[in-house]
Design a protein around this motif. Structure first.
Motif, PDB file in Angstrom:
ATOM      1  N   ILE A   1      15.673  16.380 -30.709  1.00 11.71           N
ATOM      2  CA  ILE A   1      17.090  17.099 -30.891  1.00 11.71           C
ATOM      3  C   ILE A   1      16.620  18.529 -31.189  1.00 11.71           C
ATOM      4  O   ILE A   1      15.830  18.780 -31.936  1.00 11.71           O
ATOM      5  N   GLN A   2      17.123  19.585 -30.450  1.00 11.02           N
ATOM      6  CA  GLN A   2      16.874  20.643 -30.798  1.00 11.02           C
ATOM      7  C   GLN A   2      17.935  21.372 -31.731  1.00 11.02           C
ATOM      8  O   GLN A   2      18.822  21.190 -32.049  1.00 11.02           O
ATOM      9  N   MET A   3      16.924  22.077 -32.487  1.00 12.40           N
ATOM     10  CA  MET A   3      17.571  22.815 -33.827  1.00 12.40           C
ATOM     11  C   MET A   3      17.940  24.225 -33.538  1.00 12.40           C
ATOM     12  O   MET A   3      17.199  24.909 -32.837  1.00 12.40           O
ATOM     13  N   ILE A   4      19.301  24.851 -33.669  1.00 16.98           N
ATOM     14  CA  ILE A   4      19.741  26.155 -33.445  1.00 16.98           C
ATOM     15  C   ILE A   4      20.046  26.615 -34.763  1.00 16.98           C
ATOM     16  O   ILE A   4      20.946  26.071 -35.274  1.00 16.98           O
ATOM     17  N   VAL A   5      19.593  27.655 -35.262  1.00 17.36           N
ATOM     18  CA  VAL A   5      19.646  28.266 -36.637  1.00 17.36           C
ATOM     19  C   VAL A   5      20.511  29.630 -36.433  1.00 17.36           C
ATOM     20  O   VAL A   5      19.990  30.351 -35.707  1.00 17.36           O
TER      21      VAL A   5
ATOM     22  N   TRP B   1       9.162  28.107 -32.584  1.00 23.84           N
ATOM     23  CA  TRP B   1      10.243  28.741 -32.787  1.00 23.84           C
ATOM     24  C   TRP B   1      10.574  29.698 -31.892  1.00 23.84           C
ATOM     25  O   TRP B   1       9.689  30.489 -31.432  1.00 23.84           O
TER      26      TRP B   1
ATOM     27  N   PRO C   1      12.775  21.203 -28.291  1.00 29.38           N
ATOM     28  CA  PRO C   1      12.463  19.787 -28.497  1.00 29.38           C
ATOM     29  C   PRO C   1      11.496  19.234 -27.423  1.00 29.38           C
ATOM     30  O   PRO C   1      10.607  18.456 -27.570  1.00 29.38           O
TER      31      PRO C   1
ATOM     32  N   CYS D   1      19.966  34.208 -33.014  1.00 28.82           N
ATOM     33  CA  CYS D   1      19.673  32.709 -33.742  1.00 28.82           C
ATOM     34  C   CYS D   1      18.394  32.471 -33.362  1.00 28.82           C
ATOM     35  O   CYS D   1      17.634  33.125 -32.399  1.00 28.82           O
ATOM     36  N   TYR D   2      17.990  31.389 -34.287  1.00 33.92           N
ATOM     37  CA  TYR D   2      16.553  30.837 -33.991  1.00 33.92           C
ATOM     38  C   TYR D   2      16.794  29.513 -33.246  1.00 33.92           C
ATOM     39  O   TYR D   2      17.662  28.723 -33.682  1.00 33.92           O
ATOM     40  N   PHE D   3      15.874  28.958 -32.591  1.00 33.20           N
ATOM     41  CA  PHE D   3      15.971  27.645 -31.904  1.00 33.20           C
ATOM     42  C   PHE D   3      14.699  27.043 -31.826  1.00 33.20           C
ATOM     43  O   PHE D   3      13.881  27.957 -31.452  1.00 33.20           O
ATOM     44  N   SER D   4      14.426  25.892 -31.627  1.00 29.23           N
ATOM     45  CA  SER D   4      13.533  24.947 -31.459  1.00 29.23           C
ATOM     46  C   SER D   4      13.298  24.450 -30.178  1.00 29.23           C
ATOM     47  O   SER D   4      14.226  24.525 -29.576  1.00 29.23           O
TER      48      SER D   4
ATOM     49  N   LYS E   1      21.672  18.578 -29.451  1.00 24.57           N
ATOM     50  CA  LYS E   1      21.444  19.923 -30.235  1.00 24.57           C
ATOM     51  C   LYS E   1      22.208  20.058 -31.423  1.00 24.57           C
ATOM     52  O   LYS E   1      23.279  19.267 -31.777  1.00 24.57           O
TER      53      LYS E   1
ATOM     54  N   VAL F   1      23.637  22.700 -34.654  1.00 29.54           N
ATOM     55  CA  VAL F   1      23.652  24.024 -34.870  1.00 29.54           C
ATOM     56  C   VAL F   1      24.036  24.227 -36.372  1.00 29.54           C
ATOM     57  O   VAL F   1      24.845  23.446 -36.974  1.00 29.54           O
TER      58      VAL F   1
END
Lengths: 178, 105
Positions: free
Chosen positions: B84-88, A93, A106, A101-104, B65, B67
Motif C-alpha cells: 500500500i502506497q503512503m502519501i504524506v 521516499w 510500494p 507531498c511525500y510518498f512511498s 493508497k 493519504v
C-alpha cells in the motif's frame, strides 16, 4: 531522514585484565546522523536540522546527547551500539515539488515517475537528493582572489584563506563574502 | 482503484486529519466509479496499537493508497508488506474534496 550507517557499532580493544566488554552505550540512529552531518559532512546546525527535518532546538538536543554518549564510551571504555530511534530512510521516499507531498513506493522494483496526487512529473527521489543538493551548494561557492578575481571551486571544510592566488600571492576569500 | 484518506469529519469539506492511526474518519474513495464512503475510526481513542489496527480497517477495504499527514513507526513496514502506497500531505488546510479533485485530474 537518512541512510543506514555502514556498521552496527564499535568495540574497544586492549582493556586492562579482567575488564570484559561492558554494557554497550546505545547511540540512536538520529544521534549518529547528527554527528555525521555536523562533524563529518561539515554542515552547520541550521542546514543539518533542515536535512533531518527537525527543529533547531530538537537538533541541538539530539546532537548534545550523541556527543555525551560518544564521550561516555571513550571515557569508560565501553562499546557503542548504533540502533533504534525515530527515523525514516531517504531511500523509501519521494517528494513532489508541485504539491509538496511525500510518498512511498510500494513496488520497489519499479521507479515512480509521477506524483500519485497531482500527476506532476516534477518529483524528486530523496535517496539521491541529499548528495545532489550538496553538489549544487559547493558548485555555487568559490574561493576568489580579492585583487585579480582568480577563482577556484570552494572545497567544503577547507577555509578559503588557506588557498593562495598564484598571481597576486594573497589568500583567497569566499565569493559571497566579497 | 481504492484510496483511503484520513479525515477530521464526515463530509467532503472536512480537512485531512494529520494523524493516521487515531484519525476521526477514513474516506474510502473509488476512482473508477467516483464514489466514496465515510468510516468512523474505531481506534480513535485507543491507548496503543492504533496504527496497526487502523491499517487492518483500511486494508480490509482493499485500498492501494493512503493519504494522511503522518504515519507512525509501526505502520511503515506493515504497509510495505501489504504493497500500500503512503502519501504524506504537509498542508493540513487541504479538504477531502481538494484531494479527490487532485486524483480526478
Amino acid at each position: 531522514m537518512m541512510n543506514l550507517p555502514l556498521i552496527k557499532g564499535f568495540k574497544p580493544y586492549g582493556q586492562q585484565d579482567g575488564l570484559k566488554n561492558s554494557d554497550p552505550v546505545i547511540l540512536l540512529l538520529e544521534e549518529y546522523e547528527s554527528v555525521k552531518l555536523c562533524d563529518y559532512e561539515m554542515h552547520n546546525h541550521i542546514s543539518a536540522c533542515e536535512i533531518m527535518g527537525v527543529s533547531r532546538p530538537t537538533f541541538t538536543r539530539i546532537y548534545a546527547s550523541a556527543r555525551q554518549k560518544i564521550a561516555t564510551a571513550l571515557a569508560e571504555g565501553r562499546q557503542i551500539t548504533i540502533e533504534g530511534g525515530r527515523v525514516t530512510f531517504d531511500k523509501d521516499w519521494y517528494l513532489c515539488q508541485d504539491c509538496k507531498c511525500y510518498f512511498s513506493n510500494p513496488e520497489l522494483d519499479n521507479e515512480i515517475e509521477e506524483c500519485p496526487l497531482c500527476k506532476s512529473k516534477n518529483i524528486s527521489y530523496l535517496g539521491q537528493s541529499k548528495l545532489d543538493g550538496k553538489n549544487i551548494d559547493t558548485d555555487k561557492e568559490l574561493c576568489v582572489c580579492p585583487l585579480c578575481g582568480y577563482s577556484i571551486p570552494h572545497l567544503q571544510g577547507k577555509p578559503c584563506k588557506q588557498e593562495i592566488c598564484p598571481d597576486c600571492k594573497v589568500p583567497l576569500k569566499r565569493n559571497n563574502l566579497l | 482503484m481504492k484510496i483511503a484518506i484520513t479525515s477530521t469529519g464526515k463530509d467532503l469539506n472536512s480537512n485531512v486529519d494529520p494523524r493516521f492511526g487515531r484519525c476521526s474518519y477514513f474516506v474510502i474513495y473509488e476512482t473508477e466509479s467516483k464514489t466514496y464512503e465515510f468510516i468512523e475510526n474505531p481506534n480513535k481513542n485507543a491507548d496503543n496499537g492504533a496504527g496497526p489496527a487502523s491499517v487492518q480497517v483500511v486494508a480490509d477495504k482493499g485500498v492501494s493508497k493512503i493519504v494522511s499527514g503522518e504515519f507512525g513507526m509501526k505502520i511503515k513496514s506493515l504497509l510495505e508488506s501489504l504493497k500500500i502506497q503512503m502519501i504524506v500531505i504537509k498542508e493540513p488546510t487541504k479538504t477531502i474534496q481538494d484531494i479527490i479533485n487532485m486524483f480526478n485530474k
